[in-house]
Design an enzyme around this catalytic site. Structure first.
Site, PDB file in Angstrom:
ATOM      1  N   SER A  22       0.813  -1.217   0.000  1.00 56.61           N
ATOM      2  CA  SER A  22       0.000   0.000   0.000  1.00 56.61           C
ATOM      3  C   SER A  22       0.847   1.268   0.000  1.00 56.61           C
ATOM      4  O   SER A  22       0.335   2.348  -0.235  1.00 56.61           O
ATOM      5  CB  SER A  22      -0.948   0.014   1.200  1.00 56.61           C
ATOM      6  OG  SER A  22      -0.242   0.250   2.389  1.00 56.61           O
TER       7      SER A  22
ATOM      8  N   LYS B  22       2.057   4.613   6.759  1.00 61.59           N
ATOM      9  CA  LYS B  22       1.425   5.423   5.708  1.00 61.59           C
ATOM     10  C   LYS B  22       2.154   6.771   5.615  1.00 61.59           C
ATOM     11  O   LYS B  22       3.052   7.068   6.395  1.00 61.59           O
ATOM     12  CB  LYS B  22      -0.050   5.684   6.006  1.00 61.59           C
ATOM     13  CG  LYS B  22      -0.888   4.461   6.314  1.00 61.59           C
ATOM     14  CD  LYS B  22      -1.134   3.584   5.115  1.00 61.59           C
ATOM     15  CE  LYS B  22      -1.969   2.361   5.501  1.00 61.59           C
ATOM     16  NZ  LYS B  22      -2.032   1.380   4.399  1.00 61.59           N
TER      17      LYS B  22
END
Length: 615
Positions: free
Chosen positions: A54, A156
């Site tokens: 991701s 992230k």
């Protein structure tokens, strides 16, 4: 993307390793322990391993390193589905991936070729006390405890800060102060070093497939009417002689379809349809997401693959032709209008009045950077689709922006020599790099723009169908290593309840009654991207169709998203509140200290290219 600590163990019941795998894991663990022992002396840190994609390609989870047989370009493709979060084999195996430059879908020989095996994710070091010393900054890569599941670590990129309203629209991030409801949203611009790290490859002339040149496939770089650019025999560079008029060469996003690659490889013929290609819009395509897989019928005790063990009996590496066709939804479902152009300019002769110009097109507007090759002066200019002059933003307190002169800077692009130049138009700002350094202009290079724009094309001006260009006047030059790159595109999607936030920005792009289910919709969107005459009439680009979403952060709340926006379970999509509280922050990701190793030139050879600071 989740992040698991490097010392995570998998029970024997979950995974069985071959002796070779076991030895490799042992040696890598010893090496990592030595490195960590040295590093931890300097600062308090913790090691993590990246399991999924991701944050790709910034940080890679389990993946395959692929070399395209047509272009020789090396890229990575996800293999996360081959292992569980604990590392146990799932029985799924990636057998095909698609090159971002040639778009050739390559077969992967997962049975016989060790080079087509998958590799573990990047191992990184995280500073656990960075945010005790200072507040997190926008665009940092952060590690944190997953909200609602504190035993799970996530990694992230931080895009939203406390007391901000974050708006995602047109692939960009906008912010406004939460406590001032009258304030306008302002685009969040990436610093140049972050932008450089986040740009994604779209094309590179150093990797033109020889087969396409041999068979006469249309070049991506074409001379405009009356221009006299000459391509090299291999199609990798272009030269021009001095002329009194500016000679333009424009780039278009043209590549073979799966059917055309199949016919080229199997029959050795170029389909007639290929020569009629005009190109398509640049999309948020990630080669990392292009993997196609099949599943084993059963698994052996040693987890070794053997012929005949797959459900799909048609999997045969010896059969001529490309690999599996990529799903249309993985080809990129959004037009990316923020682009950059790289060029290595070898100037061999200059005459009075000689100029070199780089062009980027966005929504029909033209952004030029023109170098006076006799003085090195660079000037930025902006024009509408009709050729009318447009201004960049004026400095605070100045007169009407329309009266502000174009930005000017002094550069080393002067006289004969080799110059490496990059021009980017991202986040409503034009930036220039020369020989790796950012050039400072005398005036702002930012500009005002609507959050959502539509692509432009006409019979007279190709517009966004040819969004990059190079022009030369009164100089002899060769253009090499021509690279087109795109910015990240953050998809406006949310699971949060509320009006206007439950759909993503392509779900209502075309009427569902006309196109059928999801796969048909993805195919229909790709067709629109390929048909410039439809851009002005398609509902895909209507303001009321291109969705935006907003998230409100309160005190000590942070909004993170993954770099791989189409395949990231980040704050946009959490069932829990869409934020991370300060107490869940673990630290800042600093370096990739140990990517997977190579077995060449010697076993366990470090992958030095992937080591370095995380930007």
């Amino acid at each position: 993307m989740t992040a698991t600590t490097a010392d995570t163990k998998t029970s024997a019941a979950e995974e069985k390793l071959t002796p070779e795998q076991s030895r490799r894991e042992t040696i890598e663990s010893i090496i990592m322990a030595i490195i960590l022992a040295v590093v931890v002396r300097g600062f308090v840190a913790e090691a993590f391993v990246i399991p999924t994609g991701s944050m790709a390609p910034t940080l890679q989870g389990r993946h395959k390193d692929v070399v395209d047989p047509m272009s020789s370009y090396q890229y990575q493709a996800t293999a996360s589905e081959e292992r569980t979060s604990t590392g146990a084999p799932t029985g799924n195996y990636v057998i095909s991936s698609t090159c971002p430059i040639s778009r050739y879908p390559q077969k992967l020989d997962v049975i016989n070729d060790p080079a087509d095996d998958s590799f573990s994710g990047d191992r990184i070091i995280v500073s656990k006390f960075s945010y005790d010393l200072k507040d997190p900054a926008r665009w940092d890569v952060i590690v944190f405890k997953c909200p609602g599941q504190a035993t799970q670590n996530y990694i992230k990129r931080l895009v939203g800060l406390p007391n901000e309203v974050i708006r995602i629209a047109g692939g960009n991030v906008y912010t406004a102060p939460r406590l001032d409801p009258e304030a306008d949203f302002v685009i969040a611009r990436k610093p140049p070093h972050k932008l450089s790290a986040l740009l994604q490859i779209v094309d590179d002339s150093d990797y033109v497939p020889p087969l396409l040149v041999e068979k006469g496939f249309p070049s991506k770089w074409i001379s405009t009417t009356g221009s006299s650019w000459k391509p090299a025999a291999d199609g990798k560079s272009f030269s021009i002689e001095p002329t009194a008029q500016t000679n333009w060469m424009r780039w278009r996003n043209v590549f073979p379809s799966f059917e055309e690659w199949y016919q080229l490889e199997v029959d050795g013929r170029l389909p007639a349809s290929a020569k009629e290609k005009e190109g398509q819009l640049v999309t948020d395509f990630y080669a990392y997401n292009s993997s196609e897989s099949i599943r084993q019928k059963y698994q052996h005790a040693t987890w070794r693959l053997e012929p005949g063990t797959f459900d799909n009996e048609q999997y045969d590496i010896s059969v001529p032709g490309p690999g599996q066709p990529m799903d249309a939804s993985n080809a990129g479902m959004h037009w990316v209008d923020d682009l950059a152009l790289d060029v290595t300019a070898e100037v061999t002769a200059v005459e009075p009045g000689s100029e070199l110009t780089l062009k980027l097109v966005r929504g029909g507007e033209h952004f030029h950077c023109t170098f006076d090759l006799t003085s090195g002066t660079a000037k930025l200019s902006r024009t509408s689709s009709r050729g009318e002059p447009m201004a960049f933003e004026a400095p605070a307190g100045s007169e009407d922006a329309a009266k502000i002169a174009d930005p000017v800077a002094q550069t080393s692009v002067r006289g004969t020599g080799t110059h490496q130049i990059r021009l980017s138009n991202c986040d409503h700002q034009v930036l220039l790099w020369v020989n790796g350094s950012v050039v400072k202009f005398d005036k702002p290079t930012t500009y005002a723009s609507a959050e959502l724009i539509a692509p432009y094309w006409s019979l007279e001006e190709a517009g966004d169908l040819q969004p990059c260009g190079i022009g030369v006047k009164q100089a002899q030059m060769t253009a090499k290593s021509l690279r087109v790159l795109r910015d990240k595109y953050y998809i406006a999607v949310s699971r949060q309840l509320g009006e206007g936030t439950e759909t993503n920005d392509y779900q209502k792009s075309v009427p569902r009654s006309d196109i059928g289910p999801w796969i048909s919709e993805a195919t229909a969107i790709q067709e629109i991207f390929n048909t410039p005459s439809s851009w002005s009439t398609s509902p895909l680009f209507d303001d009321d169709n291109r969705r935006f979403v907003e998230f409100t952060m309160e005190e000590d709340q942070f909004f993170p998203m993954g770099d791989n926006s189409p395949h990231s379970l980040d704050a946009r999509l959490w069932a829990a509140p869409p934020y991370v509280t300060r107490d869940l922050l673990i630290g800042k990701a600093l370096v990739i200290y140990w990517p997977h190793t190579w077995n060449r030139p010697v076993p366990f050879w470090p992958n030095f290219q992937r080591m370095g600071f995380i930007r």
